[in-house]
Enzyme design. Structure first.
Site, PDB file in Angstrom:
ATOM      1  N   CYS A  69       0.833  -1.202   0.000  1.00 13.58           N
ATOM      2  CA  CYS A  69       0.000   0.000   0.000  1.00 13.58           C
ATOM      3  C   CYS A  69       0.867   1.250   0.000  1.00 13.58           C
ATOM      4  CB  CYS A  69      -0.924  -0.071   1.224  1.00 13.58           C
ATOM      5  SG  CYS A  69      -1.486   1.491   1.895  1.00 13.58           S
ATOM      6  N   CYS A  72       0.428   3.846   2.744  1.00 11.84           N
ATOM      7  CA  CYS A  72       0.946   3.326   4.024  1.00 11.84           C
ATOM      8  C   CYS A  72       2.432   3.615   4.151  1.00 11.84           C
ATOM      9  CB  CYS A  72       0.722   1.819   4.128  1.00 11.84           C
ATOM     10  SG  CYS A  72      -1.005   1.322   4.094  1.00 11.84           S
TER      11      CYS A  72
END
Ligand code: ZN
Length: 148
Positions: A69, A72
């Site tokens: 991600c 993230c």
């Protein structure tokens, strides 16, 4: 007179008792003798999540994330900086939802990153999407003040 706080060690996960007035004095773990606060988020898996979630007297701020991600990865250094600012009043933890799907399911995490703030086994707040350091700190303090 103040009652000792139960604080789970981020290294060996033993539950320590620390008087609140000693929180800022770099307390060490009675079992593994490492620092109870080292200005880093603790990586939690299903084995050790519960002790920090339900048994510790510190609020627990969790970053639910995954390696694939992008947002993230962007938030990771901000979350680490927030740990330095929020400790020793809050424990910051990271849960890799790819390695720990059980925890992601338990908390119904539908998008990542998601920040969730817990205390004594209850969820106080959650927020999806990456945040910068100052926003993480402000958001956490807001919800802790709202609860007090
Ligand atoms: Zn320890």
């Amino acid at each position: 007179m103040s009652e000792a706080l139960h604080i789970a060690c981020p290294h060996c996960h033993a539950l320590n008792r620390v008087p609140p007035e000693r929180l800022g004095e770099a307390p060490a773990c009675g079992r593994c003798h490492r620092a109870l606060f080292d200005a880093h988020p603790v990586e939690l898996g299903v084995d050790h999540f519960a002790i920090h979630y339900t048994r510790s007297d510190l609020p627990l701020l969790v970053d639910f994330w995954a390696p694939w991600c992008g947002p993230c990865q962007v938030m990771a250094p901000h979350f680490a900086q927030a740990a330095a600012l929020l400790e020793p009043r809050v424990r910051l933890a990271k849960v890799n939802t790819q390695n720990e799907p059980t925890l992601g399911q338990q908390f119904g995490i539908r998008s990542i990153p998601t920040l969730a703030l817990f205390h004594h086994g209850r969820e106080l707040a959650r927020q999806a999407g990456a945040m910068a350091t100052a926003d993480i700190v402000r958001w956490t303090q807001q919800h802790l003040v709202a609860r007090a």
